[in-house]
Design an enzyme around this catalytic site. Structure first.
Site, PDB file in Angstrom:
ATOM      1  CG  ASN A  10      -1.724   1.208   1.403  1.00 40.12           C
ATOM      2  OD1 ASN A  10      -1.783   2.057   0.498  1.00 40.12           O
ATOM      3  ND2 ASN A  10      -2.380   1.345   2.553  1.00 40.12           N
ATOM      4  CE  LYS A  12      -0.016   3.094   4.857  1.00 39.57           C
ATOM      5  NZ  LYS A  12       0.078   3.160   6.312  1.00 39.57           N
ATOM      6  CG  HIS A 102      -5.663   1.901   5.444  1.00 40.48           C
ATOM      7  ND1 HIS A 102      -5.177   2.809   6.368  1.00 40.48           N
ATOM      8  CD2 HIS A 102      -4.668   1.010   5.228  1.00 40.48           C
ATOM      9  CE1 HIS A 102      -3.940   2.459   6.688  1.00 40.48           C
ATOM     10  NE2 HIS A 102      -3.601   1.383   6.005  1.00 40.48           N
ATOM     11  CD  GLU A 104      -2.730   5.383   6.913  1.00 41.15           C
ATOM     12  OE1 GLU A 104      -2.773   5.424   5.666  1.00 41.15           O
ATOM     13  OE2 GLU A 104      -1.793   4.842   7.535  1.00 41.15           O
ATOM     14  CD  GLU A 174      -3.156  -2.475   7.370  1.00 39.11           C
ATOM     15  OE1 GLU A 174      -2.112  -2.750   6.773  1.00 39.11           O
ATOM     16  OE2 GLU A 174      -3.744  -1.379   7.240  1.00 39.11           O
ATOM     17  N   GLY A 180       3.007   2.121  10.827  1.00 38.50           N
ATOM     18  CA  GLY A 180       3.966   3.214  10.683  1.00 38.50           C
ATOM     19  C   GLY A 180       4.740   3.550  11.938  1.00 38.50           C
ATOM     20  CB  SER A 220       5.744  -2.002  11.777  1.00 40.33           C
ATOM     21  OG  SER A 220       5.365  -0.672  12.089  1.00 40.33           O
ATOM     22  N   GLY A 241       3.095  -1.140   4.236  1.00 42.57           N
ATOM     23  CA  GLY A 241       3.121   0.292   3.930  1.00 42.57           C
ATOM     24  C   GLY A 241       4.540   0.733   3.614  1.00 42.57           C
TER      25      GLY A 241
HETATM   26  P1  13P Z   1       3.353   0.302   7.641  1.00 46.59           P
HETATM   27  O1  13P Z   1       3.843  -0.988   7.001  1.00 46.59           O
HETATM   28  O2  13P Z   1       4.083   1.499   7.183  1.00 46.59           O
HETATM   29  O3  13P Z   1       3.256   0.148   9.117  1.00 46.59           O
HETATM   30  O4  13P Z   1       1.828   0.503   7.108  1.00 46.59           O
HETATM   31  C1  13P Z   1       0.922  -0.535   7.206  1.00 46.59           C
HETATM   32  C2  13P Z   1      -0.303  -0.177   6.479  1.00 46.59           C
HETATM   33  O5  13P Z   1      -1.048   0.691   6.893  1.00 46.59           O
HETATM   34  C3  13P Z   1      -0.594  -0.877   5.220  1.00 46.59           C
HETATM   35  O6  13P Z   1      -1.875  -0.622   4.773  1.00 46.59           O
END
Ligand code: 13P
Length: 263
Positions: A10, A12, A102, A104, A174, A180, A220, A241
């Site tokens: 992803n 983002k 997601h 976010e 997640e 992140g 992560s 991510g």
């Molecule tokens: P990270 O791998 O940066 O923690 O992000 C995970 C994520 O939100 C994937 O959709």
């Protein structure tokens, strides 16, 4: 029951078209020497504005080892919805998956469980597959309501979806506190929650749907964590991510899932 693993990146809100193409070229060459049948399903989700260029790049080879996902969609086909993009429009770019729900999007853009359910139904009706995200906050985990919160998210997301369509869908667990932050959820704990999600799917949609649906872990994920995660019974892959933004680290994660892909 063997389920084909998925490693999905992803991206983002990162990378314009030029940078997206550079990244996909790097990933293609990172996976070049591997026979496609040995790989997990490899998926990338660029920003909307890079989809055209990334799809063109992927189409340069007769058979692409990389599938495309969108990061969001709207559930109506067309109309007065300024700024939104329909599933039919995304099909222009050879889309296979669409990520929905997601954390976010839930947190910053007010995406509700009801909207996620409408999106999931529309995606399946259009012949694409949803990657439905769920996960708890740190506060919910500390309150001991992780399982209740997640099973509730899954119940609402899958409302009115048939067992057959559920079987084809993908869920990504997640934990929000792991996204992140560099703090990965312990692999045994991630597997426990994913088993609980599978049990929820079984109660709602039956055994076949529960055994077929692929449930990924996200939060992560790094080249150093993937093998331990993939060794767990119920983790069918990863939604990555940060580590998907560098071709070499994402290729390493893909390779870390190969042992399970060839089972
Ligand atoms: P990270 O791998 O940066 O923690 O992000 C995970 C994520 O939100 C994937 O959709």
């Amino acid at each position: 029951m063997s389920r084909k693993p998925i490693i999905a990146g992803n991206w983002k809100m990162n990378n314009n078209s030029q940078k997206s193409v550079e990244l996909i070229k790097g990933l293609k060459s990172g996976l070049d020497d591997i026979n496609a049948s040995l790989l997990p399903e490899v998926v990338v989700a660029p920003v909307f504005t890079s989809l055209y260029a990334v799809n063109e790049e992927l189409n340069k080879c007769a058979y692409s080892k990389i599938a495309l996902a969108a990061q969001n969609c709207y559930y109506q086909d067309h109309g007065a919805y300024t700024g939104e993009i329909s599933i039919d429009m995304l099909k222009d770019f050879n889309m296979t998956y669409i990520i929905i729900g997601h954390s976010e999007r839930r947190q910053y853009f007010g995406e509700t469980d009801e909207m996620i359910n409408q999106k999931a139904k529309a995606i399946l009706a259009n012949g694409l597959l949803p990657i439905i995200c769920c996960g708890e906050t740190l506060e919910q985990r500390e309150q001991g309501i992780t399982d209740k919160h997640i099973s509730n998210q899954i119940m609402q997301a899958l409302e009115g979806i048939s067992s057959e369509d559920t079987a084809k869908s993908v869920i990504a667990y997640e934990p929000i506190w792991a996204i992140g932050t560099g703090k990965t959820c312990d692999a045994d704990e991630a597997n426990r929650v994913i088993k609980m999600i599978r049990e929820t799917v079984k109660n709602l949609k039956g055994e076949n749907a529960a055994n077929s649906i692929r449930i990924l872990y996200g939060g992560s994920v790094k080249p150093e964590t993937i093998e331990e995660q993939m060794a767990k019974s119920d983790i069918d892959g990863a939604l990555v991510g940060g580590a998907s933004l560098k071709a070499d680290s994402f290729a390493k994660i893909v390779k870390g899932a190969m042992a399970k892909a060839s089972v």
